[in-house]
Design a protein around this motif. Structure first.
Motif, PDB file in Angstrom:
ATOM      1  N   PHE A  41       0.824  -1.208   0.000  1.00  0.00           N
ATOM      2  CA  PHE A  41       0.000   0.000   0.000  1.00  0.00           C
ATOM      3  C   PHE A  41       0.863   1.265   0.000  1.00  0.00           C
ATOM      4  O   PHE A  41       0.390   2.344  -0.336  1.00  0.00           O
ATOM      5  CB  PHE A  41      -0.923   0.015   1.224  1.00  0.00           C
ATOM      6  N   ILE A  64      -2.012   3.701  -2.135  1.00  0.00           N
ATOM      7  CA  ILE A  64      -3.363   3.409  -1.651  1.00  0.00           C
ATOM      8  C   ILE A  64      -4.384   3.797  -2.706  1.00  0.00           C
ATOM      9  O   ILE A  64      -5.365   3.078  -2.953  1.00  0.00           O
ATOM     10  CB  ILE A  64      -3.616   4.170  -0.329  1.00  0.00           C
ATOM     11  N   LEU A  65      -4.158   4.939  -3.374  1.00  0.00           N
ATOM     12  CA  LEU A  65      -5.068   5.381  -4.436  1.00  0.00           C
ATOM     13  C   LEU A  65      -5.071   4.392  -5.602  1.00  0.00           C
ATOM     14  O   LEU A  65      -6.086   4.218  -6.270  1.00  0.00           O
ATOM     15  CB  LEU A  65      -4.671   6.774  -4.926  1.00  0.00           C
ATOM     16  N   PHE A 108      -4.908   1.131  -5.455  1.00  0.00           N
ATOM     17  CA  PHE A 108      -5.819   0.040  -5.128  1.00  0.00           C
ATOM     18  C   PHE A 108      -7.276   0.507  -5.192  1.00  0.00           C
ATOM     19  O   PHE A 108      -8.146  -0.229  -5.665  1.00  0.00           O
ATOM     20  CB  PHE A 108      -5.486  -0.526  -3.743  1.00  0.00           C
ATOM     21  N   ILE A 109      -7.525   1.718  -4.718  1.00  0.00           N
ATOM     22  CA  ILE A 109      -8.887   2.259  -4.774  1.00  0.00           C
ATOM     23  C   ILE A 109      -9.356   2.371  -6.223  1.00  0.00           C
ATOM     24  O   ILE A 109     -10.465   1.939  -6.579  1.00  0.00           O
ATOM     25  CB  ILE A 109      -8.957   3.640  -4.087  1.00  0.00           C
ATOM     26  N   ALA A 110      -8.508   2.938  -7.088  1.00  0.00           N
ATOM     27  CA  ALA A 110      -8.877   3.133  -8.490  1.00  0.00           C
ATOM     28  C   ALA A 110      -9.055   1.800  -9.208  1.00  0.00           C
ATOM     29  O   ALA A 110      -9.973   1.639 -10.027  1.00  0.00           O
ATOM     30  CB  ALA A 110      -7.820   3.983  -9.190  1.00  0.00           C
ATOM     31  N   VAL A 116     -10.023  -0.978  -7.995  1.00  0.00           N
ATOM     32  CA  VAL A 116     -11.248  -1.638  -7.543  1.00  0.00           C
ATOM     33  C   VAL A 116     -12.485  -0.925  -8.072  1.00  0.00           C
ATOM     34  O   VAL A 116     -13.437  -1.545  -8.563  1.00  0.00           O
ATOM     35  CB  VAL A 116     -11.287  -1.700  -5.997  1.00  0.00           C
ATOM     36  N   LYS A 117     -12.484   0.399  -8.015  1.00  0.00           N
ATOM     37  CA  LYS A 117     -13.699   1.161  -8.310  1.00  0.00           C
ATOM     38  C   LYS A 117     -13.926   1.419  -9.795  1.00  0.00           C
ATOM     39  O   LYS A 117     -15.071   1.484 -10.250  1.00  0.00           O
ATOM     40  CB  LYS A 117     -13.680   2.486  -7.546  1.00  0.00           C
ATOM     41  N   ARG A 118     -12.854   1.602 -10.570  1.00  0.00           N
ATOM     42  CA  ARG A 118     -13.070   1.937 -11.983  1.00  0.00           C
ATOM     43  C   ARG A 118     -13.165   0.672 -12.827  1.00  0.00           C
ATOM     44  O   ARG A 118     -12.288  -0.187 -12.799  1.00  0.00           O
ATOM     45  CB  ARG A 118     -11.937   2.815 -12.519  1.00  0.00           C
ATOM     46  N   VAL A 168      -5.426   5.189 -11.828  1.00  0.00           N
ATOM     47  CA  VAL A 168      -5.617   6.266 -10.867  1.00  0.00           C
ATOM     48  C   VAL A 168      -5.832   7.588 -11.597  1.00  0.00           C
ATOM     49  O   VAL A 168      -6.615   8.444 -11.143  1.00  0.00           O
ATOM     50  CB  VAL A 168      -4.426   6.347  -9.886  1.00  0.00           C
ATOM     51  N   TYR A 188      -9.456   7.409 -13.117  1.00  0.00           N
ATOM     52  CA  TYR A 188     -10.493   7.468 -12.091  1.00  0.00           C
ATOM     53  C   TYR A 188     -10.671   8.870 -11.531  1.00  0.00           C
ATOM     54  O   TYR A 188     -11.793   9.320 -11.271  1.00  0.00           O
ATOM     55  CB  TYR A 188     -10.159   6.495 -10.961  1.00  0.00           C
ATOM     56  N   TRP A 246     -10.283  16.238  -5.971  1.00  0.00           N
ATOM     57  CA  TRP A 246      -9.170  15.295  -5.888  1.00  0.00           C
ATOM     58  C   TRP A 246      -7.986  15.766  -6.732  1.00  0.00           C
ATOM     59  O   TRP A 246      -6.829  15.594  -6.352  1.00  0.00           O
ATOM     60  CB  TRP A 246      -9.617  13.913  -6.357  1.00  0.00           C
TER      61      TRP A 246
END
Length: 554
Positions: free
Chosen positions: A231, A240-241, A243-245, A247-249, A295, A298, A305
């Motif tokens: 991470f 961390i961003l 992993f977020i991107a 998963v979400k995009r 990232v 997204y 952001w």
């Protein structure tokens, strides 16, 4: 400012900052090790392909010192960022540059002369051309180019197989396209000299990477460390961003789906590799390409952001500049600094102090290819590493440079304190050394156990046979002042258990079976035993031959 102005400002500033860092920060030990490769160019080395050696040789022919070692990797690193820009095609350059500056690991790997620099360059080209292949699968020139790029990538770092494997697995239909196999032929042609080198050296690199890790028992800490660091290794916050991107995009086309497959494939594969031993944090560096892509896509339209990421990039850049400034000044003389900091400091001064003491004699560093390489780089005097029984293999063991100094005066620098040795005080470090007036080192001999069983009883004293093989053909004989002793060493995983005398060897016994006894450990479990050659007072030479066995209670 126009788009071209932003590009000119960013890449010029990025390049100049890397040049300053490269010129005023001492070589790290691994960089010096790769520099030693460049002094002995070959089509392969024990632990890496030859690309980094060629790049360092090229740079050193243009500039001296640390800059010469690092200049070509720097050029490739800057080019890699521009290729990422071509892959992502960002409309908001400030957002893209802010994200790049936010990836802390880039600020360090980008100026270092390590295999990751050419690897990420060729990997970036690979992804760019792969994107074009997915868009126009019938265009032959793209397959020819990706074949060349694949060869360059594999000549840079063996981790390239992860990128190739996951990109192809995500697009299995490519296997039915004859143009794909043309690319395979091109890549094989580029790799052919390295393949032939591996064959002529009994697949040395393959044995090293597969065998050496097999001794390490599983530690949950290795897995936990890997999960936590992933991470932050590409961050500290950007990771961390990522992993977020991811998963979400959602992927909108085949190329984006392929990048997602690559990202998660590498992360999960290396997670499973932690079951076999420690995984270096930067081994996932290849995920920076899909990470930056997703990232950016997204967060591109999220204005709040965007501003935050831009500020974060500038803040991290300022922090890195401060850290690099600290690295340019040696604080270890006044403060107790972390080991990772000390690795960048005093290498030149330490090497020169040793050189002043030994008066130009060749220096053999016990179990330290790092210090041998740094010494050779900063003094210009001959040096080599001597891998003893509890050490790990390195390229010096392959080169066997010490053999050219047999019979000469050689300085042996220990990696431990020895009260019978002379000493050099360097700052707070005590360096133990001894002069071998008639240096003898029997690294041309190897002891091979034969007829050793796989299961023994606890505490058993067993008869064993060893054949001592001579790999030197010039008729060199053993020196009576340096008696040749065989000692067996027993390890449990990587942990040393015991060692004892096995037998002495005479000139007449070389190439013949020699009898001796080995005492089996008391505790049950899996062990390995190796018989090592010892020359006089010098510690035993690490043997490449070993036998695995189990200990059971009677």
């Amino acid at each position: 400012m126009t788009k071209k102005s932003w590009q000119w400002l960013f890449y010029t500033s990025w390049f100049l900052l890397l040049l300053i860092q490269a010129s005023f920060i001492e070589l790290m030990s691994d960089e010096a090790y790769y520099w030693s490769y460049s002094q002995r160019l070959d089509w392969g080395y024990l632990d890496h392909p030859p690309m980094i050696a060629v790049l360092i040789k090229l740079g050193s022919s243009l500039f001296g010192g640390e800059l010469g070692v690092r200049i070509v990797p720097i050029l490739l690193s800057v080019s890699s960022v521009y290729i990422w820009q071509m892959i992502i095609a960002p409309k908001n350059l400030k957002l893209f540059y802010g994200m790049v500056m936010s990836v802390g690991i880039l600020h360090f790997l980008n100026f270092m002369a390590i295999p990751d620099a050419p690897f990420i360059f060729f990997a970036s080209l690979f992804v760019l051309v792969f994107k074009k292949i997915l868009a126009t699968p019938d265009k032959l020139v793209n397959y020819l180019f990706i074949g060349l790029v694949t060869g360059g990538m594999l000549l840079s770092k063996y981790h390239a197989v992860l990128l190739i494997g996951f990109m192809v697995l995500a697009n299995v239909k490519l296997l039915l396209n004859y143009r794909f196999w043309i690319a395979v032929v091109v890549a094989t042609f580029v790799l052919l000299p390295h393949i032939l080198w591996q064959v002529s050296h009994d697949y040395l690199s393959l044995q090293f990477h597969l065998d050496e890790r097999s001794f390490e028992p599983y530690h949950f800490g290795d897995t936990l460390e890997y999960i936590v660091t992933q991470f932050f290794v590409l961050g500290p916050i950007t990771g961390i961003l990522f992993f977020i991107a991811l998963v979400k995009r959602q992927a909108v086309d085949r190329f984006e789906w392929t990048l997602k497959f690559l990202f998660w494939g590498v992360i999960v594969f290396l997670l499973f590799m932690t079951f076999k031993g420690n995984v270096e944090a930067h081994w996932t560096f290849i995920t920076i390409i899909p990470g930056l892509y997703f990232v950016y896509k997204y967060f591109e339209g999220k204005e709040k952001w965007v501003q935050g990421i831009q500020r974060m990039g500038v803040s991290i850049l300022i922090l890195v500049i401060v850290i690099k400034g600290v690295l340019m000044v040696d604080l270890t003389r006044w403060f107790d600094m972390p080991l990772v900091y000390a690795e960048w400091q005093s290498n030149a001064a330490r090497s020169k102090q040793i050189a002043d003491k030994v008066w130009g004699r060749p220096v053999g560093f016990m179990n330290s290819y790092q210090k041998a390489s740094l010494y050779e780089f900063y003094t210009g005097n001959p040096a080599f590493s001597l891998s003893n029984a509890i050490g790990r293999r390195d390229q010096y063991e392959v080169w066997k440079l010490e053999q050219q100094y047999l019979g000469d005066e050689v300085v042996i620098v220990a990696n431990y304190y020895e009260r019978n040795f002379d000493s050099i005080w360097f700052d707070k470090e005590l360096i133990s050394y001894k002069i071998a007036e008639d240096f003898q080192y029997y690294s041309f001999l190897e002891a091979h156990l034969s007829d050793f069983k796989q299961v023994y009883k606890s505490g058993e004293l067993v008869n064993a046979k060893v054949e001592v093989l001579d790999f030197k053909t010039d008729g060199t004989r053993l020196d009576s002042d340096y008696p040749c002793e065989l000692r067996y060493f027993i390890f449990k995983g990587e942990e040393y258990v015991s060692d004892e005398h096995f037998a002495f060897v005479s000139n007449e016994e070389i190439g013949k079976q020699i009898n001796g006894k080995i005492r089996i450990p008391l505790e049950t479990g899996s062990y390995r035993v190796q018989v090592n050659v010892k020359s006089g007072w010098i510690p035993p030479i690490r043997s490449p031959d070993y036998r695995m066995f189990e200990v059971q209670y009677d």
